[in-house]
Scaffold this motif. Sequence first.
Motif, PDB file in Angstrom:
ATOM      1  N   LEU A  44       0.859  -1.178   0.000  1.00 18.29           N
ATOM      2  CA  LEU A  44       0.000   0.000   0.000  1.00 18.29           C
ATOM      3  C   LEU A  44       0.895   1.227   0.000  1.00 18.29           C
ATOM      4  O   LEU A  44       1.861   1.285   0.758  1.00 18.29           O
ATOM      5  CB  LEU A  44      -0.878   0.022   1.257  1.00 18.29           C
ATOM      6  N   TYR A  45       0.574   2.193  -0.815  1.00 20.00           N
ATOM      7  CA  TYR A  45       1.360   3.426  -0.878  1.00 20.00           C
ATOM      8  C   TYR A  45       0.450   4.560  -1.329  1.00 20.00           C
ATOM      9  O   TYR A  45      -0.691   4.327  -1.749  1.00 20.00           O
ATOM     10  CB  TYR A  45       2.562   3.266  -1.814  1.00 20.00           C
ATOM     11  N   ASP A  46       0.937   5.768  -1.219  1.00 15.29           N
ATOM     12  CA  ASP A  46       0.153   6.969  -1.526  1.00 15.29           C
ATOM     13  C   ASP A  46      -1.121   7.050  -0.692  1.00 15.29           C
ATOM     14  O   ASP A  46      -2.113   7.660  -1.120  1.00 15.29           O
ATOM     15  CB  ASP A  46      -0.186   7.069  -3.022  1.00 15.29           C
ATOM     16  N   VAL A  47      -1.123   6.410   0.480  1.00 10.14           N
ATOM     17  CA  VAL A  47      -2.239   6.573   1.406  1.00 10.14           C
ATOM     18  C   VAL A  47      -2.111   7.992   1.964  1.00 10.14           C
ATOM     19  O   VAL A  47      -1.032   8.366   2.438  1.00 10.14           O
ATOM     20  CB  VAL A  47      -2.185   5.535   2.554  1.00 10.14           C
ATOM     21  N   PRO A  48      -3.160   8.809   1.880  1.00 10.47           N
ATOM     22  CA  PRO A  48      -3.049  10.173   2.388  1.00 10.47           C
ATOM     23  C   PRO A  48      -2.577  10.201   3.842  1.00 10.47           C
ATOM     24  O   PRO A  48      -2.947   9.319   4.635  1.00 10.47           O
ATOM     25  CB  PRO A  48      -4.474  10.711   2.271  1.00 10.47           C
ATOM     26  N   GLY A  49      -1.734  11.163   4.188  1.00 14.01           N
ATOM     27  CA  GLY A  49      -1.250  11.300   5.562  1.00 14.01           C
ATOM     28  C   GLY A  49      -2.403  11.245   6.548  1.00 14.01           C
ATOM     29  O   GLY A  49      -3.416  11.918   6.361  1.00 14.01           O
ATOM     30  N   GLY A  50      -2.281  10.409   7.571  1.00 10.74           N
ATOM     31  CA  GLY A  50      -3.343  10.236   8.552  1.00 10.74           C
ATOM     32  C   GLY A  50      -4.432   9.283   8.096  1.00 10.74           C
ATOM     33  O   GLY A  50      -5.376   9.022   8.829  1.00 10.74           O
ATOM     34  N   ALA A  57     -11.165  -8.768   8.674  1.00  5.78           N
ATOM     35  CA  ALA A  57     -10.480  -9.926   9.250  1.00  5.78           C
ATOM     36  C   ALA A  57     -10.408 -10.996   8.171  1.00  5.78           C
ATOM     37  O   ALA A  57     -11.096 -10.924   7.156  1.00  5.78           O
ATOM     38  CB  ALA A  57     -11.238 -10.459  10.464  1.00  5.78           C
ATOM     39  N   HIS A  58      -9.565 -11.991   8.408  1.00  7.39           N
ATOM     40  CA  HIS A  58      -9.449 -13.135   7.510  1.00  7.39           C
ATOM     41  C   HIS A  58      -9.744 -14.407   8.288  1.00  7.39           C
ATOM     42  O   HIS A  58      -9.359 -14.546   9.446  1.00  7.39           O
ATOM     43  CB  HIS A  58      -8.043 -13.227   6.916  1.00  7.39           C
ATOM     44  N   LYS A  59     -10.393 -15.354   7.623  1.00  2.00           N
ATOM     45  CA  LYS A  59     -10.721 -16.633   8.256  1.00  2.00           C
ATOM     46  C   LYS A  59      -9.527 -17.577   8.274  1.00  2.00           C
ATOM     47  O   LYS A  59      -9.332 -18.308   9.246  1.00  2.00           O
ATOM     48  CB  LYS A  59     -11.883 -17.293   7.516  1.00  2.00           C
ATOM     49  N   GLU A  60      -8.726 -17.595   7.216  1.00  2.00           N
ATOM     50  CA  GLU A  60      -7.613 -18.542   7.089  1.00  2.00           C
ATOM     51  C   GLU A  60      -6.258 -17.882   6.860  1.00  2.00           C
ATOM     52  O   GLU A  60      -5.228 -18.443   7.216  1.00  2.00           O
ATOM     53  CB  GLU A  60      -7.881 -19.520   5.930  1.00  2.00           C
ATOM     54  N   LEU A  61      -6.239 -16.733   6.258  1.00  2.00           N
ATOM     55  CA  LEU A  61      -5.011 -16.077   5.824  1.00  2.00           C
ATOM     56  C   LEU A  61      -4.183 -15.555   6.990  1.00  2.00           C
ATOM     57  O   LEU A  61      -4.730 -14.981   7.933  1.00  2.00           O
ATOM     58  CB  LEU A  61      -5.372 -14.908   4.900  1.00  2.00           C
ATOM     59  N   GLN A  62      -2.877 -15.771   6.919  1.00  4.53           N
ATOM     60  CA  GLN A  62      -1.917 -15.150   7.836  1.00  4.53           C
ATOM     61  C   GLN A  62      -1.192 -14.049   7.068  1.00  4.53           C
ATOM     62  O   GLN A  62      -1.035 -14.148   5.847  1.00  4.53           O
ATOM     63  CB  GLN A  62      -0.882 -16.155   8.313  1.00  4.53           C
ATOM     64  N   GLN A  63      -0.733 -13.033   7.782  1.00  4.80           N
ATOM     65  CA  GLN A  63      -0.015 -11.945   7.141  1.00  4.80           C
ATOM     66  C   GLN A  63       1.172 -11.508   7.977  1.00  4.80           C
ATOM     67  O   GLN A  63       1.146 -11.593   9.205  1.00  4.80           O
ATOM     68  CB  GLN A  63      -0.918 -10.714   6.956  1.00  4.80           C
ATOM     69  N   LEU A  64       2.183 -11.028   7.273  1.00  2.55           N
ATOM     70  CA  LEU A  64       3.265 -10.285   7.901  1.00  2.55           C
ATOM     71  C   LEU A  64       3.198  -8.890   7.298  1.00  2.55           C
ATOM     72  O   LEU A  64       3.291  -8.735   6.083  1.00  2.55           O
ATOM     73  CB  LEU A  64       4.637 -10.904   7.626  1.00  2.55           C
ATOM     74  N   ILE A  65       2.981  -7.894   8.151  1.00  4.26           N
ATOM     75  CA  ILE A  65       2.862  -6.509   7.701  1.00  4.26           C
ATOM     76  C   ILE A  65       4.114  -5.756   8.121  1.00  4.26           C
ATOM     77  O   ILE A  65       4.518  -5.805   9.286  1.00  4.26           O
ATOM     78  CB  ILE A  65       1.602  -5.840   8.291  1.00  4.26           C
ATOM     79  N   GLY A  70       8.402   4.895   6.138  1.00  5.05           N
ATOM     80  CA  GLY A  70       7.468   5.679   6.939  1.00  5.05           C
ATOM     81  C   GLY A  70       6.938   4.900   8.125  1.00  5.05           C
ATOM     82  O   GLY A  70       7.582   3.965   8.615  1.00  5.05           O
ATOM     83  N   CYS A  71       5.746   5.269   8.576  1.00  7.42           N
ATOM     84  CA  CYS A  71       5.158   4.586   9.731  1.00  7.42           C
ATOM     85  C   CYS A  71       3.640   4.628   9.668  1.00  7.42           C
ATOM     86  O   CYS A  71       3.047   5.466   8.985  1.00  7.42           O
ATOM     87  CB  CYS A  71       5.676   5.168  11.034  1.00  7.42           C
ATOM     88  N   PHE A  72       3.038   3.720  10.411  1.00 10.71           N
ATOM     89  CA  PHE A  72       1.589   3.647  10.554  1.00 10.71           C
ATOM     90  C   PHE A  72       1.296   2.757  11.753  1.00 10.71           C
ATOM     91  O   PHE A  72       2.173   2.045  12.242  1.00 10.71           O
ATOM     92  CB  PHE A  72       0.903   3.118   9.285  1.00 10.71           C
ATOM     93  N   ASP A  73       0.062   2.808  12.235  1.00 12.28           N
ATOM     94  CA  ASP A  73      -0.384   1.988  13.351  1.00 12.28           C
ATOM     95  C   ASP A  73      -1.251   0.851  12.835  1.00 12.28           C
ATOM     96  O   ASP A  73      -2.006   1.018  11.869  1.00 12.28           O
ATOM     97  CB  ASP A  73      -1.215   2.802  14.340  1.00 12.28           C
ATOM     98  N   VAL A  74      -1.152  -0.301  13.497  1.00  9.68           N
ATOM     99  CA  VAL A  74      -2.028  -1.435  13.225  1.00  9.68           C
ATOM    100  C   VAL A  74      -2.729  -1.762  14.535  1.00  9.68           C
ATOM    101  O   VAL A  74      -2.076  -2.111  15.519  1.00  9.68           O
ATOM    102  CB  VAL A  74      -1.251  -2.665  12.714  1.00  9.68           C
ATOM    103  N   THR A  75      -4.046  -1.629  14.545  1.00 10.83           N
ATOM    104  CA  THR A  75      -4.833  -1.991  15.715  1.00 10.83           C
ATOM    105  C   THR A  75      -5.488  -3.332  15.455  1.00 10.83           C
ATOM    106  O   THR A  75      -6.205  -3.509  14.459  1.00 10.83           O
ATOM    107  CB  THR A  75      -5.897  -0.925  16.028  1.00 10.83           C
ATOM    108  N   GLY A 110       3.931   9.510   2.573  1.00 10.33           N
ATOM    109  CA  GLY A 110       4.961   8.781   1.845  1.00 10.33           C
ATOM    110  C   GLY A 110       5.257   7.393   2.365  1.00 10.33           C
ATOM    111  O   GLY A 110       6.190   6.740   1.894  1.00 10.33           O
ATOM    112  N   SER A 111       4.478   6.898   3.312  1.00  6.72           N
ATOM    113  CA  SER A 111       4.773   5.571   3.863  1.00  6.72           C
ATOM    114  C   SER A 111       4.384   4.467   2.877  1.00  6.72           C
ATOM    115  O   SER A 111       3.531   4.643   2.011  1.00  6.72           O
ATOM    116  CB  SER A 111       4.063   5.370   5.198  1.00  6.72           C
ATOM    117  N   VAL A 112       5.051   3.325   3.037  1.00 11.29           N
ATOM    118  CA  VAL A 112       4.784   2.144   2.223  1.00 11.29           C
ATOM    119  C   VAL A 112       4.556   0.974   3.171  1.00 11.29           C
ATOM    120  O   VAL A 112       5.406   0.656   4.002  1.00 11.29           O
ATOM    121  CB  VAL A 112       5.957   1.830   1.266  1.00 11.29           C
ATOM    122  N   CYS A 113       3.406   0.322   3.025  1.00 12.27           N
ATOM    123  CA  CYS A 113       3.037  -0.843   3.830  1.00 12.27           C
ATOM    124  C   CYS A 113       3.175  -2.086   2.966  1.00 12.27           C
ATOM    125  O   CYS A 113       2.439  -2.264   1.996  1.00 12.27           O
ATOM    126  CB  CYS A 113       1.596  -0.687   4.318  1.00 12.27           C
TER     127      CYS A 113
END
Length: 140
Positions: A44-50, A57-65, A70-75, A110-113
């Motif tokens: 993910l990129y070009d996400v507007p600041g803030g 949610a996912h039923k089966e999928l695992q992820q590494l984020i 840049g930076c962002f929060d994951v709740t 400018g963050s990239v997820c």
Amino acid sequence: MRNSTVFDCTLIEMDKHHSDDKGNITVVENSKTIPFQVKRTYYLYDVPGGGSRGSHAHKELQQLIVAASGCFDVTLDDGNVKRTFTLNRPYQGLLIVPGIWRDLNNFSSGSVCLVLASERYDEADYIRDYDEYMIYKENE
């Protein structure tokens, strides 16, 4: 199905190899650095600041984020407990197990997820409505 909680999710510190004159490199290897085989990678990129993403949610999928830049929060939310992680180091990734609701927000400009996923895209694996998610968790 398994009764996953936010405490099953964790930050993974990946090896960072440094060279004074060439910069850094971090390597992620299937079933070594992360506990699954990567079948899909996206970012993910070009996400507007803030700005915000996720809210599902996912039923089966695992992820590494990973905050590749840049930076962002994951709740994370398991229906009972919420935990928030700030991702701001490209050599750290947040492992998210199946059955956990996630919201990504507070993107810096400018963050990239970067997301490494255990499965290919499958719309049937998504739970996009929080009320449906709570019913799913009750039946887990």
